[in-house]
Design an enzyme around this catalytic site. Structure first.
Site, PDB file in Angstrom:
ATOM      1  N   LYS A 158     -14.302  11.823  31.949  1.00 50.05           N
ATOM      2  CA  LYS A 158     -12.959  11.610  30.147  1.00 50.05           C
ATOM      3  C   LYS A 158     -12.420  12.949  30.720  1.00 50.05           C
ATOM      4  O   LYS A 158     -10.755  13.030  30.853  1.00 50.05           O
ATOM      5  CB  LYS A 158     -13.935  11.472  28.923  1.00 50.05           C
ATOM      6  CG  LYS A 158     -12.946  11.637  28.209  1.00 50.05           C
ATOM      7  CD  LYS A 158     -14.114  10.652  26.496  1.00 50.05           C
ATOM      8  CE  LYS A 158     -14.638  11.518  26.778  1.00 50.05           C
ATOM      9  NZ  LYS A 158     -14.839  11.337  25.071  1.00 50.05           N
ATOM     10  N   ASP A 161     -17.098  23.833  42.554  1.00 50.78           N
ATOM     11  CA  ASP A 161     -17.595  25.133  41.957  1.00 50.78           C
ATOM     12  C   ASP A 161     -16.363  25.052  40.908  1.00 50.78           C
ATOM     13  O   ASP A 161     -15.563  25.981  41.481  1.00 50.78           O
ATOM     14  CB  ASP A 161     -18.069  26.115  42.306  1.00 50.78           C
ATOM     15  CG  ASP A 161     -18.116  27.272  41.399  1.00 50.78           C
ATOM     16  OD1 ASP A 161     -17.200  27.824  40.582  1.00 50.78           O
ATOM     17  OD2 ASP A 161     -19.210  27.619  41.641  1.00 50.78           O
ATOM     18  N   HIS A 162     -16.289  25.388  39.285  1.00 47.53           N
ATOM     19  CA  HIS A 162     -14.766  24.160  39.241  1.00 47.53           C
ATOM     20  C   HIS A 162     -14.205  26.206  39.052  1.00 47.53           C
ATOM     21  O   HIS A 162     -12.757  26.469  39.476  1.00 47.53           O
ATOM     22  CB  HIS A 162     -14.438  23.323  37.607  1.00 47.53           C
ATOM     23  CG  HIS A 162     -14.796  24.455  36.796  1.00 47.53           C
ATOM     24  ND1 HIS A 162     -16.254  24.693  36.346  1.00 47.53           N
ATOM     25  CD2 HIS A 162     -14.099  25.241  35.271  1.00 47.53           C
ATOM     26  CE1 HIS A 162     -16.165  25.355  34.921  1.00 47.53           C
ATOM     27  NE2 HIS A 162     -15.568  25.647  34.914  1.00 47.53           N
ATOM     28  N   ASP A 182     -26.185  28.483  34.778  1.00 47.83           N
ATOM     29  CA  ASP A 182     -25.135  27.504  34.382  1.00 47.83           C
ATOM     30  C   ASP A 182     -24.580  28.802  34.718  1.00 47.83           C
ATOM     31  O   ASP A 182     -22.980  28.017  35.052  1.00 47.83           O
ATOM     32  CB  ASP A 182     -25.150  27.926  33.023  1.00 47.83           C
ATOM     33  CG  ASP A 182     -24.411  26.869  32.503  1.00 47.83           C
ATOM     34  OD1 ASP A 182     -24.009  26.055  32.803  1.00 47.83           O
ATOM     35  OD2 ASP A 182     -23.253  27.318  31.386  1.00 47.83           O
ATOM     36  N   ASP A 201     -18.737  12.090  30.203  1.00 45.60           N
ATOM     37  CA  ASP A 201     -17.862  12.840  29.063  1.00 45.60           C
ATOM     38  C   ASP A 201     -16.936  13.790  30.268  1.00 45.60           C
ATOM     39  O   ASP A 201     -15.581  13.898  30.002  1.00 45.60           O
ATOM     40  CB  ASP A 201     -18.634  14.409  28.633  1.00 45.60           C
ATOM     41  CG  ASP A 201     -17.849  15.487  28.175  1.00 45.60           C
ATOM     42  OD1 ASP A 201     -17.045  14.612  27.540  1.00 45.60           O
ATOM     43  OD2 ASP A 201     -18.237  16.479  28.849  1.00 45.60           O
ATOM     44  N   LEU A 202     -17.578  14.358  32.259  1.00 50.45           N
ATOM     45  CA  LEU A 202     -16.923  14.642  32.377  1.00 50.45           C
ATOM     46  C   LEU A 202     -15.558  14.042  33.161  1.00 50.45           C
ATOM     47  O   LEU A 202     -14.450  14.786  33.130  1.00 50.45           O
ATOM     48  CB  LEU A 202     -17.488  15.642  33.928  1.00 50.45           C
ATOM     49  CG  LEU A 202     -16.577  16.508  35.206  1.00 50.45           C
ATOM     50  CD1 LEU A 202     -16.750  18.078  34.080  1.00 50.45           C
ATOM     51  CD2 LEU A 202     -17.556  16.507  36.389  1.00 50.45           C
ATOM     52  N   GLY A 208     -20.397   7.757  37.532  1.00 52.22           N
ATOM     53  CA  GLY A 208     -20.163   8.236  36.449  1.00 52.22           C
ATOM     54  C   GLY A 208     -19.174   8.648  35.311  1.00 52.22           C
ATOM     55  O   GLY A 208     -18.824   9.015  34.212  1.00 52.22           O
ATOM     56  N   ALA A 209     -18.409   7.078  35.965  1.00 54.44           N
ATOM     57  CA  ALA A 209     -16.870   7.582  35.247  1.00 54.44           C
ATOM     58  C   ALA A 209     -16.877   6.599  33.583  1.00 54.44           C
ATOM     59  O   ALA A 209     -16.044   6.763  33.028  1.00 54.44           O
ATOM     60  CB  ALA A 209     -15.911   6.090  35.801  1.00 54.44           C
ATOM     61  N   HIS A 237     -20.663  30.170  38.988  1.00 54.04           N
ATOM     62  CA  HIS A 237     -19.652  30.491  38.730  1.00 54.04           C
ATOM     63  C   HIS A 237     -19.297  32.304  39.381  1.00 54.04           C
ATOM     64  O   HIS A 237     -18.261  32.640  40.314  1.00 54.04           O
ATOM     65  CB  HIS A 237     -18.971  30.875  37.822  1.00 54.04           C
ATOM     66  CG  HIS A 237     -18.864  29.115  37.594  1.00 54.04           C
ATOM     67  ND1 HIS A 237     -18.729  27.913  37.517  1.00 54.04           N
ATOM     68  CD2 HIS A 237     -19.816  28.471  36.831  1.00 54.04           C
ATOM     69  CE1 HIS A 237     -19.394  27.086  37.418  1.00 54.04           C
ATOM     70  NE2 HIS A 237     -19.630  27.809  35.886  1.00 54.04           N
ATOM     71  N   LYS A 243      -9.873  27.750  39.882  1.00 48.19           N
ATOM     72  CA  LYS A 243      -9.088  28.532  39.406  1.00 48.19           C
ATOM     73  C   LYS A 243      -7.852  29.556  40.077  1.00 48.19           C
ATOM     74  O   LYS A 243      -8.265  30.092  41.208  1.00 48.19           O
ATOM     75  CB  LYS A 243     -10.147  29.055  38.549  1.00 48.19           C
ATOM     76  CG  LYS A 243     -10.977  29.214  37.044  1.00 48.19           C
ATOM     77  CD  LYS A 243     -11.721  29.717  36.616  1.00 48.19           C
ATOM     78  CE  LYS A 243     -12.318  28.603  35.597  1.00 48.19           C
ATOM     79  NZ  LYS A 243     -11.729  28.120  34.384  1.00 48.19           N
TER      80      LYS A 243
END
Ligand SMILES: NC(=O)C1=CN([C@@H]2O[C@H](COP(=O)(O)OP(=O)(O)OC[C@H]3O[C@@H](n4cnc5c(N)ncnc54)[C@H](OP(=O)(O)O)[C@@H]3O)[C@@H](O)[C@H]2O)C=CC1
Ligand SMILES: O=C1O[C@H](COP(=O)(O)O)[C@@H](O)[C@H](O)[C@H]1O
Length: 500
Positions: free
Chosen positions: A17, A179-180, A237, A14-15, A10-11, A242, A184
């Site tokens: 990039k 899990d971004h 989502d 969107d993610l 998936g290079a 999250h 954080k």
């Protein structure tokens, strides 16, 4: 750090990039990339290595937190990148990939350590994992690791099926589920807040805490992601992953040792103590909303049903609030409230810990605000504590005072979540990745909500864009004698700000 190959499925997406290439670049500048690394990007189109490197460069220029770029070092960074055309369903493409991986390992004299990052739609995860195994890409003399993006499944059953398929090719300790929110800084800081501050540790339980509020509100709408979002909603989502991860990090007992296994064990215990939702609880403890048109930051915005790509009769939730109970010795009887929504009044991810307020009983006629610990996660990172103190400028009246513990920002900003997480994965540190048990327990808790939404057993409240969500979400707290502490209500208090 060990030398390795980093294969990015998936290079061209969107993610990659917006997040992954800028993260790799910033790691490179901070000298946190392995000294010898081969980075291979994959997509279905025909691209030369040079064209691919140009795409990587563009994305770094557009999205990196660093604005200054030195041409020579940028050239050196891009030199590590190669491109290979690959369709996940074509076995021969995996053979071509294997040849390129081996060729680069020889050219650069790399150890056979291979990391596979799946930045593609989740329906491809199992096919890719299987093809990695069958093609021989997964047979290495070194280690292999798999990084996967969310969503991890669509419900409990599909998550279990996916995990079963992945586990045929990768062991649990080789899988890094991103899990971004766990990347954080303030979320990572939660465990340190308790183990590094004995004073907080002693306050961190039902004895002193009245309730905990976790908010992740956004001003953006569904943007260009209706295809995905209209089938997911806020519950899949944001809540299943999250918000429940933040809840685990907030409520976990202080681990005896600070390492991945211990932290994950403590998080798992929280999920195991989370009171399961019975059918009737869903109606009482969950609020579902969908935004209608309104004004956000002074601009008119359409309602969810008018967004491009959304089914005009969609009942998808764009807002969810919930009341949760953790039935363990630390938290029994303390309500945890979570809420998330799109198109709300402010972008704010934060945790508010409201302390028990005995002062109002002891000192009759006093109406003092409770002490609050506010942990701001996004967009600002900050910790503040609200105390009550006499104000000499107001006839010595006792008023809330906010003490702010903000850190100075550097000129380049702090490393983004993706930088931290990719760096951790390079080092084999899985502390801030979601373990399968956490994911499964989260789906188990969420599943009755999915069923109730599906069967329309929970009202779908409309809320105006630019608001704080449906009033029903306020009632959820009012029933227990509480209110949401909003940024503006906290700030209404006269502020005396002490910086550390
Ligand atoms: N974008 C974001 O902000 C976020 C994304 N995610 C997750 O990250 C993942 C990627 O998302 P995103 O980058 O937005 O998706 P995009 O749709 O932008 O990109 C998808 C990528 O997958 C590739 N692809 C599609 N079909 C195939 C196939 N048959 N074989 C091989 N490659 C294929 C595409 O290649 P090609 O160019 O050839 O079509 C493209 O590189 C998803 O799981 C998403 O849920 C998670 C959080 C945030
Ligand atoms: O994972 C997601 O998170 C973003 C919000 O992330 P944040 O870091 O800006 O708080 C959300 O917009 C998106 O819908 C969701 O998929």
């Amino acid at each position: 750090m060990e030398s390795m190959t980093f294969v990015l499925f998936g290079a061209t997406g969107d993610l990659a990039k917006r997040k992954i290439f800028p993260a790799l670049y910033n790691l490179y500048v901070d000298q946190k990339l392995p000294k010898s690394i081969s980075i291979i990007g994959l997509g279905r189109g025909d691209l030369s290595h040079r064209e691919f490197q140009e795409k990587v460069k563009e994305s770094v220029l557009d999205f990196s937190r660093r604005l200054e770029h030195d041409a020579a070092s940028m050239g050196e960074f891009l030199d590590d990148f190669r491109y290979s055309k690959l369709d996940v369903n074509r076995k021969e493409d995996f053979q071509a990939l294997l040849q390129l991986v081996k060729q680069r390992e020889e050219e650069l004299n790399l150890e056979e350590n291979r990391m596979f990052y799946l930045s593609v739609a989740p329906e491809f995860f199992d096919t890719i994992a299987l093809n990695i195994k069958n093609s021989g890409l997964g047979q290495t003399k070194g280690w292999k690791r798999l990084i996967i993006e969310k969503p991890f499944g669509h419900d409990l059953q599909s998550a279990r099926e996916l995990n079963e398929k992945l586990s045929r090719a990768f062991a649990e300790e080789e899988i890094y589920r991103i899990d971004h929110y766990l990347g954080k800084p303030m979320v990572q800081n939660l465990e340190a807040l308790s183990y590094a501050n004995p004073i907080l540790q002693s306050l961190w339980s039902k004895k002193h805490i009245a309730n905990v509020q976790i908010t992740a509100s956004e001003t953006v709408g569904v943007e260009k992601r209706a295809g995905y979002y209209d089938h997911a909603g806020a519950i899949r989502d944001m809540v299943q992953n999250h918000l429940l991860q933040i809840l685990m990090m907030t409520a976990m007992d202080t681990p005896e040792k600070i390492n991945a296994a211990e932290i994950r064990k403590m998080k798992q215990k929280v999920m195991e103590s989370l009171r399961p939702l019975k059918e009737e609880d869903v109606q009482n403890d969950i609020v579902r909303g969908q935004y209608i048109s309104g004004e956000v930051n002074g601009q008119y915005v359409p309602g969810y049903l008018g967004e491009p790509g959304v089914n005009p009769s969609s009942t998808t939730d764009t807002f969810v609030a919930a009341r949760l109970w953790i039935d363990n010795p630390s938290w029994a009887g303390v309500p945890f409230y979570i809420r998330t929504g799109k198109r709300m009044k402010e972008k704010s991810t934060r945790i508010v810990i409201e302390f028990k307020n005995n002062a109002n009983h002891q000192y009759k006629n006093s109406q003092m605000d409770p002490n609050l610990l506010v942990i701001e996660i996004n967009p600002n990172e900050n910790i503040s504590f609200q105390l009550n103190s006499k104000n000499p400028l107001n006839n010595g009246k006792v008023e809330p005072v906010k003490i702010d513990f903000s850190k100075e920002q550097t000129e380049f900003g702090v490393p983004e979540a993706y930088e931290r997480l990719i760096y951790d994965a390079f080092n084999g540190d899985s502390t801030f990745f979601a373990h399968w048990t956490e994911v499964e327990l989260s789906w188990e808790w969420v599943q009755p909500i999915l069923n109730a939404f599906e069967d329309n057993r929970v009202p779908l409240y409309e809320y105006n864009s630019g608001s704080y969500g449906p009033v029903a979400a306020d009632l959820l707290l009012l029933e227990n004698g509480f209110k949401w502490w909003l940024n503006e209500t906290i700030q209404e208090s006269k502020e005396k700000v002490l910086h550390t």
